[in-house]
Write an enzyme that holds these catalytic residues in place. Sequence first.
Site, PDB file in Angstrom:
ATOM      1  CB  SER A 106      -8.204   3.760   2.715  1.00 54.94           C
ATOM      2  OG  SER A 106      -7.345   3.116   3.635  1.00 54.94           O
ATOM      3  CB  SER A 117      -8.538   0.702   5.403  1.00 61.08           C
ATOM      4  OG  SER A 117      -9.272   1.885   5.285  1.00 61.08           O
ATOM      5  CE  LYS A 134      -3.931   1.998   2.571  1.00 66.47           C
ATOM      6  NZ  LYS A 134      -4.869   1.799   3.706  1.00 66.47           N
TER       7      LYS A 134
HETATM    8  N1  GLN Z   1     -13.418   4.404   6.267  1.00 66.71           N
HETATM    9  C1  GLN Z   1     -12.674   4.778   7.435  1.00 66.71           C
HETATM   10  C2  GLN Z   1     -12.196   6.200   7.309  1.00 66.71           C
HETATM   11  O1  GLN Z   1     -12.374   6.774   6.303  1.00 66.71           O
HETATM   12  C3  GLN Z   1     -11.545   3.836   7.678  1.00 66.71           C
HETATM   13  C4  GLN Z   1     -10.371   4.049   6.809  1.00 66.71           C
HETATM   14  C5  GLN Z   1      -9.200   3.226   7.228  1.00 66.71           C
HETATM   15  O2  GLN Z   1      -9.338   2.193   7.897  1.00 66.71           O
HETATM   16  N2  GLN Z   1      -8.021   3.704   6.878  1.00 66.71           N
HETATM   17  O3  GLN Z   1     -11.655   6.755   8.199  1.00 66.71           O
END
Ligand code: GLN
Length: 483
Positions: free
Chosen positions: A151, A175, A76
């Site tokens: 994400s 995410s 990532k």
């Molecule tokens: N959807 C959540 C956010 O936008 C989690 C994102 C994540 O786990 N990085 O904060």
Amino acid sequence: MHQLTLAEIARGLADKKFSSEELTRALLARINQLDPQINSFISVTEELAISQARAADARRAAGENGALLGAPIGHKDLFCTQGIRTSCGSKMLDNFKAPYDATVVSKLAEAGTVTLGKTNMDEFAMGSANESSYYGAVKNPWNLEHVPGGSSGGSAAAVAARLLPAATATDTGGSIRQPAALTSLTGLKPTYGRVSRWGMIAYASSLDQGGPLARTAEDCALMLQGMAGFDPKDSTSIDEPVPDYSASLNASLQGLRIGLPKEYFGAGLDPRIADLVQASVKELEKLGAVVKEISLPNMQHAIPAYYVIAPAEASSNLSRFDGVRFGYRCENPVDLTDLYKRSRGEGFGAEVQRRIMVGAYALSAGYYDAYYLQAQKIRRLIKNDFMAAFNDVDVILGPTTPNLAWKIGAKNNDPVAEYLEDVYTITANLAGLPGLSMPAGFVDGLPVGVQLLAPYFHEGRLLNVAHRYQQVTDWHTRVPNGF
Ligand code: GLN
């Protein structure tokens, strides 16, 4: 070769059926050919990959035989990679080449993995759809009109499309698990502190945790083995021995106590997902598990608490991007304030700016008690709910997401609708618990995931349950059309 799992690759390399260089070249060709359809990579690191593959082949020829030696993976694009762009999905870091490797990256490299590239992601890991990336939305290989989740949507789409057998990812509120669910993968968010955060660009430091995305629990075990462990460079890393995750995969599930929280199955959950969750419970019962209804009474407060705490921490973490030290700097600033304002205004996208504003507001002197402190109290209540539940059960099971992967653009005008998608995943981050999502079926051709949660440091139990489930089901072996 692209259909092989990490475990199969390890056997193939050990039996000299192919070399790491052959496999790496085959996957690089596939990425070139197919990635334009899904946009899962921000950078493809061809030169690095070939040189790492050759080095791994040489290590094998010299008698080494590690499970990850010569295995192609992706990272990532928020894990720092020395000399390689580490963009975090943002214009702010489009020109940033990290001066060092993240601990996760160097540990996996020592184990012999081959880095094929850096995967696309929501900007600064903020999102559940991978639409907020500066490099464009990622598409779901199961249906190119739909989001892959976020994400870590690039890591998920690349593995689902068989461009990579596995990838690293991070999970601040879901995410790893949510994109795993929406692309029919297995994804594991470890206990907070299990995997080093050093060199992982911070979103919300008390919630962020790195982990693997792969097709099977067996492969997640191999990846976690390479990623986990104490790191003195991360002050929240925990100095606990790392068990052999592959060794416990086949343990019997006889008598395993599964808790089903009654709050999980109420309004808001797509009934077709609920049916598949119940079907997975039946399979686990056949393997000897016993099921019990439990309650997590404070779950309803998790999303509001998270969407105060995460932006608050983000507003502080992202203050370092000021146009002076890292990344993007605006053209011709008239003075220092103008430099700050325009560098941040032009370098950050809309969702990141929204989070910074919400977070700074929640932390401001007049509102700190009303929002931030209150959210921290809820966090403690949520943790207490889990501690009480784990007195009675070994794992907690439920849906990973309330809905199927939605159409790209469908929630763009309604950020809160997207936040609500995190309802089942966020509590594990607030409590610091490990969680796993595994493929559990399809509705209208779109994948559905089941989430398992366990007490602190019981990643092995999650992998064991998922592995046994994957011995009697074949959802994780399905391949999206065209890939
Ligand atoms: N959807 C959540 C956010 O936008 C989690 C994102 C994540 O786990 N990085 O904060």
